[in-house]
Design a protein around this motif. Structure first.
Motif, PDB file in Angstrom:
ATOM      1  N   ILE A 180       0.846  -1.257  -0.115  1.00 53.34           N
ATOM      2  CA  ILE A 180       0.068   0.066  -0.029  1.00 53.34           C
ATOM      3  C   ILE A 180       0.818   1.456  -0.069  1.00 53.34           C
ATOM      4  O   ILE A 180       0.363   2.390  -0.610  1.00 53.34           O
ATOM      5  N   ARG A 181       2.005   1.085   0.622  1.00 55.20           N
ATOM      6  CA  ARG A 181       3.062   2.277   0.716  1.00 55.20           C
ATOM      7  C   ARG A 181       3.353   2.847  -0.932  1.00 55.20           C
ATOM      8  O   ARG A 181       3.849   3.646  -1.165  1.00 55.20           O
ATOM      9  N   HIS A 182       2.937   1.835  -1.867  1.00 57.59           N
ATOM     10  CA  HIS A 182       3.209   2.117  -3.252  1.00 57.59           C
ATOM     11  C   HIS A 182       2.008   2.396  -4.166  1.00 57.59           C
ATOM     12  O   HIS A 182       2.027   2.832  -5.325  1.00 57.59           O
ATOM     13  N   ALA A 183       0.917   2.331  -3.501  1.00 52.09           N
ATOM     14  CA  ALA A 183      -0.374   2.753  -4.296  1.00 52.09           C
ATOM     15  C   ALA A 183      -0.523   4.417  -4.231  1.00 52.09           C
ATOM     16  O   ALA A 183      -0.213   5.129  -3.583  1.00 52.09           O
ATOM     17  N   SER A 184      -0.594   4.859  -5.709  1.00 56.58           N
ATOM     18  CA  SER A 184      -0.639   6.227  -6.067  1.00 56.58           C
ATOM     19  C   SER A 184      -1.385   7.155  -5.089  1.00 56.58           C
ATOM     20  O   SER A 184      -0.994   8.338  -4.742  1.00 56.58           O
ATOM     21  N   ALA A 185      -2.631   6.515  -4.928  1.00 58.14           N
ATOM     22  CA  ALA A 185      -3.604   7.419  -4.164  1.00 58.14           C
ATOM     23  C   ALA A 185      -2.984   7.612  -2.735  1.00 58.14           C
ATOM     24  O   ALA A 185      -3.221   8.666  -2.026  1.00 58.14           O
ATOM     25  N   TYR A 186      -2.461   6.638  -1.997  1.00 59.55           N
ATOM     26  CA  TYR A 186      -2.048   6.716  -0.724  1.00 59.55           C
ATOM     27  C   TYR A 186      -0.463   7.420  -0.843  1.00 59.55           C
ATOM     28  O   TYR A 186      -0.293   8.196   0.299  1.00 59.55           O
ATOM     29  N   VAL A 187       0.211   7.249  -1.797  1.00 56.54           N
ATOM     30  CA  VAL A 187       1.424   8.131  -1.794  1.00 56.54           C
ATOM     31  C   VAL A 187       1.045   9.572  -1.661  1.00 56.54           C
ATOM     32  O   VAL A 187       1.585  10.319  -1.018  1.00 56.54           O
ATOM     33  N   GLU A 188       0.123  10.079  -2.551  1.00 52.96           N
ATOM     34  CA  GLU A 188      -0.180  11.408  -2.713  1.00 52.96           C
ATOM     35  C   GLU A 188      -0.893  11.880  -1.408  1.00 52.96           C
ATOM     36  O   GLU A 188      -0.549  13.010  -0.991  1.00 52.96           O
ATOM     37  N   LEU A 189      -1.799  11.068  -0.652  1.00 50.87           N
ATOM     38  CA  LEU A 189      -2.234  11.490   0.456  1.00 50.87           C
ATOM     39  C   LEU A 189      -1.187  11.540   1.528  1.00 50.87           C
ATOM     40  O   LEU A 189      -1.367  12.435   2.618  1.00 50.87           O
ATOM     41  N   ALA A 190      -0.269  10.564   1.537  1.00 50.28           N
ATOM     42  CA  ALA A 190       0.732  10.685   2.645  1.00 50.28           C
ATOM     43  C   ALA A 190       1.579  12.187   2.360  1.00 50.28           C
ATOM     44  O   ALA A 190       1.892  12.644   3.563  1.00 50.28           O
ATOM     45  N   LYS A 191       1.874  12.458   1.140  1.00 50.02           N
ATOM     46  CA  LYS A 191       2.616  13.882   0.933  1.00 50.02           C
ATOM     47  C   LYS A 191       1.793  15.071   1.773  1.00 50.02           C
ATOM     48  O   LYS A 191       2.332  15.763   2.172  1.00 50.02           O
ATOM     49  N   ARG A 192       0.476  15.084   1.351  1.00 51.07           N
ATOM     50  CA  ARG A 192      -0.335  16.006   1.772  1.00 51.07           C
ATOM     51  C   ARG A 192      -0.519  15.878   3.389  1.00 51.07           C
ATOM     52  O   ARG A 192      -0.248  17.041   3.827  1.00 51.07           O
ATOM     53  N   ILE A 193      -0.380  14.893   3.829  1.00 53.47           N
ATOM     54  CA  ILE A 193      -0.634  14.754   5.698  1.00 53.47           C
ATOM     55  C   ILE A 193       0.822  15.226   5.969  1.00 53.47           C
ATOM     56  O   ILE A 193       0.758  16.085   7.118  1.00 53.47           O
ATOM     57  N   HIS A 194       1.955  14.709   5.355  1.00 55.89           N
ATOM     58  CA  HIS A 194       3.296  14.939   6.067  1.00 55.89           C
ATOM     59  C   HIS A 194       3.536  16.694   5.474  1.00 55.89           C
ATOM     60  O   HIS A 194       4.286  17.193   6.408  1.00 55.89           O
ATOM     61  N   GLY A 195       3.002  17.275   4.475  1.00 60.62           N
ATOM     62  CA  GLY A 195       2.965  18.691   4.249  1.00 60.62           C
ATOM     63  C   GLY A 195       2.311  19.462   5.149  1.00 60.62           C
ATOM     64  O   GLY A 195       2.401  20.582   4.900  1.00 60.62           O
ATOM     65  N   GLY A 196       1.485  18.968   5.996  1.00 60.17           N
ATOM     66  CA  GLY A 196       0.625  19.752   7.124  1.00 60.17           C
ATOM     67  C   GLY A 196      -0.690  20.327   6.667  1.00 60.17           C
ATOM     68  O   GLY A 196      -1.220  21.166   7.288  1.00 60.17           O
ATOM     69  N   GLN A 197      -1.120  19.577   5.697  1.00 56.44           N
ATOM     70  CA  GLN A 197      -2.391  20.053   5.017  1.00 56.44           C
ATOM     71  C   GLN A 197      -3.593  19.707   6.035  1.00 56.44           C
ATOM     72  O   GLN A 197      -4.461  20.565   5.953  1.00 56.44           O
ATOM     73  N   ILE A 198      -3.462  18.716   6.898  1.00 56.80           N
ATOM     74  CA  ILE A 198      -4.531  18.534   7.884  1.00 56.80           C
ATOM     75  C   ILE A 198      -3.956  19.393   9.331  1.00 56.80           C
ATOM     76  O   ILE A 198      -4.828  18.954  10.551  1.00 56.80           O
ATOM     77  N   GLY A 199      -2.789  19.794   9.493  1.00 56.25           N
ATOM     78  CA  GLY A 199      -2.368  20.566  10.666  1.00 56.25           C
ATOM     79  C   GLY A 199      -1.938  19.273  11.450  1.00 56.25           C
ATOM     80  O   GLY A 199      -1.365  18.405  10.819  1.00 56.25           O
ATOM     81  N   GLN A 200      -1.697  19.366  12.701  1.00 58.44           N
ATOM     82  CA  GLN A 200      -1.468  18.637  13.582  1.00 58.44           C
ATOM     83  C   GLN A 200      -2.191  17.668  13.900  1.00 58.44           C
ATOM     84  O   GLN A 200      -3.331  17.662  14.298  1.00 58.44           O
ATOM     85  N   PRO A 201      -1.823  16.143  13.785  1.00 57.18           N
ATOM     86  CA  PRO A 201      -2.790  15.097  13.858  1.00 57.18           C
ATOM     87  C   PRO A 201      -2.948  15.144  15.407  1.00 57.18           C
ATOM     88  O   PRO A 201      -2.333  15.413  16.312  1.00 57.18           O
ATOM     89  N   VAL A 202      -4.516  14.777  15.552  1.00 53.08           N
ATOM     90  CA  VAL A 202      -4.977  14.758  17.061  1.00 53.08           C
ATOM     91  C   VAL A 202      -5.500  13.491  17.368  1.00 53.08           C
ATOM     92  O   VAL A 202      -5.415  12.759  18.358  1.00 53.08           O
ATOM     93  N   SER A 203      -6.033  12.853  16.551  1.00 52.73           N
ATOM     94  CA  SER A 203      -6.970  11.558  16.443  1.00 52.73           C
ATOM     95  C   SER A 203      -7.341  10.984  15.214  1.00 52.73           C
ATOM     96  O   SER A 203      -7.064  11.645  14.180  1.00 52.73           O
ATOM     97  N   GLY A 204      -7.868   9.659  15.285  1.00 52.73           N
ATOM     98  CA  GLY A 204      -8.261   8.891  14.290  1.00 52.73           C
ATOM     99  C   GLY A 204      -9.000   7.715  14.365  1.00 52.73           C
ATOM    100  O   GLY A 204      -9.161   7.265  15.515  1.00 52.73           O
TER     101      GLY A 204
END
Length: 430
Positions: A180-204
């Motif tokens: 899954i770490r190579h799935a294109s959709a997940y790779v793009e989402l990881a970049k956005r989370i790591h780039g701070g787009q949802i801010g500081q993670p709180v819960s999930g």
């Protein structure tokens, strides 16, 4: 199994003739780490179950790799795996596996790994064997793709973690089956989370709701053979559902949050299961990650109902992110985003057995396999032992917390010397 010493055709001669007929150039040992454009990495498969055969078929289809050897505990699995994979090879103009390259029984891995006609191995045996088989493959000088989970207990996971240094010293790739770490959709989402787009993670909140994995009754088999063939129902052999199956979404959470949980609490049980094993039917845990980030986790693996679905949601100070195995994969924050073209959510319960999903994971396996083969031909080696071991340990953390009914910390877990012991004599399968 044919005795190699009685064969009239030399293995290299056979491979050369078969490959020439198929238009494939087989890598010679001296070229195994080169960049010859039309060279093919010679692959060995250990474990011909549903996942092993499915993934190797994808290797044949999506990479330049050529399957040259197969090993399995049981003769019928070996024959079925060869038949299916030879058909895939023929479809893509690649040679069939030589009959002298079929290895059966508890020592099949030794014969497979010692073959000079194999450059890299894909290990898809029951998880209990993964640390031992991974260690043996690297010792034999083979690039190794080790299926998840890398271990079912703490000592086993630690062993694989240590294999990271072995792979580096031997200049070998060591990949772990978290495609899954190579799935294109997940790779793009990881970049956005790591780039701070949802801010500081709180819960999930993450869940893996699966129906029962059906297995044959094997009426003519001994109890031990039936148990081994149906290892996915056995905690000692599989690690239980949280470690064997659910570990995928735990690994994704480790990836997205850039760390592993520091503690966990949990509950669960076996109610609802009807198989003869001892795996649990469900788990409910809360994992605490660094920064006091709380992730609630739930899973099932029982009933005859249709596929229940897999999804992850992560909430931060600026927005939230959501990822399904099928669809959608998206983010809602200052700017909304969704990965396009994923289609509808799946209701196919059969995907739980082979792991072949449609939607967000369509390109996960091909991308992962291409990355593994290209790491060998380019010399830009992969080493995923650390992350693979941490994800296995995170699953074990949740399992221990649920089984004990107590909060368990990461540091406490790492002190464990408990070893999973199926109490089986493997010689009986020779």
């Amino acid at each position: 199994m044919t005795d190699p010493k009685t064969r009239t055709t030399d293995r290299r001669e056979f491979l050369g003739v078969a490959a020439a007929a198929a238009g494939v150039t087989i890598l010679k040992p001296s070229l195994a780490f080169g960049t010859q454009a039309n060279s093919a990495v010679r692959l060995g498969l250990l474990g011909c179950g549903g996942r092993g055969t499915n993934v190797m078929g994808s290797f044949i289809e999506n990479t330049s790799g050529v399957l040259t050897a197969i090993g399995d505990m049981f003769a019928d699995n070996l024959a079925a795996g060869k038949k299916e994979l030879d058909a895939v090879s023929a479809k893509f103009g690649k040679p069939a596996v030589d009959a002298g390259h079929l290895f059966k029984g508890p020592k099949a891995y030794e014969a497979l790994f010692s073959s000079k006609d194999v450059d890299a191995v894909y290990i898809a045996t029951p998880p209990f064997f993964h640390p031992m088989h991974g260690e043996a493959a690297l010792a034999a000088g083979k690039h190794t793709y080790l299926e998840k989970p890398v271990g079912v207990d703490v000592p086993g996971a630690k062993k694989v973690m240590a294999l990271s240094e072995v792979a580096k010293a031997k200049k070998l790739s060591l990949a772990v089956g978290f495609q899954i770490r190579h799935a294109s959709a997940y790779v793009e989402l990881a970049k956005r989370i790591h780039g701070g787009q949802i801010g500081q993670p709180v819960s999930g909140a993450i869940h893996y709701f699966a129906s029962a994995i059906k297995r044959p009754d094997w009426p003519s088999a001994t109890p031990a053979e039936r148990r081994l063939r149906n290892w996915v129902h056995d905690i000692a052999l599989s690690g239980d559902i949280i470690v064997e199956q659910n570990v995928h979404i735990i690994d994704v959470t480790n990836w997205f949050l850039k760390g592993h949980p520091v503690k966990a609490v949990g509950a669960g049980g076996r109610a609802g299961r009807t198989d003869q094993g001892d795996c649990w039917s469900h788990y409910n845990c809360v994992f605490t990650y660094p920064g006091d980030v709380h992730i609630s986790f739930a899973s099932t693996q029982f009933t005859n109902a249709q596929w229940g679905g897999v999804a992850m949601q992560y909430y931060g100070t600026k927005g939230w992110a959501e990822a399904h195995y099928d669809a959608p994969v998206r983010l809602s924050a200052d700017t909304n985003w969704e990965f396009p073209g994923l289609g509808k959510e799946s209701t196919d319960s059969a995907v739980a057995v082979t792991g072949k999903f449609s939607g967000a994971l369509d390109d996960a396996d091909p991308n992962k396999q291409k990355a593994f083969v290209e790491s060998i031909t380019s010399g830009n080696l992969l080493n995923e032992a650390q992350q693979g071991a941490e994800s296995a340990l995170a699953g074990i953390l949740g399992r221990v917390a649920a089984h004990t009914g107590k909060e368990v910390t990461w540091d406490q877990l790492l002190k464990s010397k408990d070893v999973s012991d199926p109490k089986m004599d493997w010689k009986q399968f020779a």
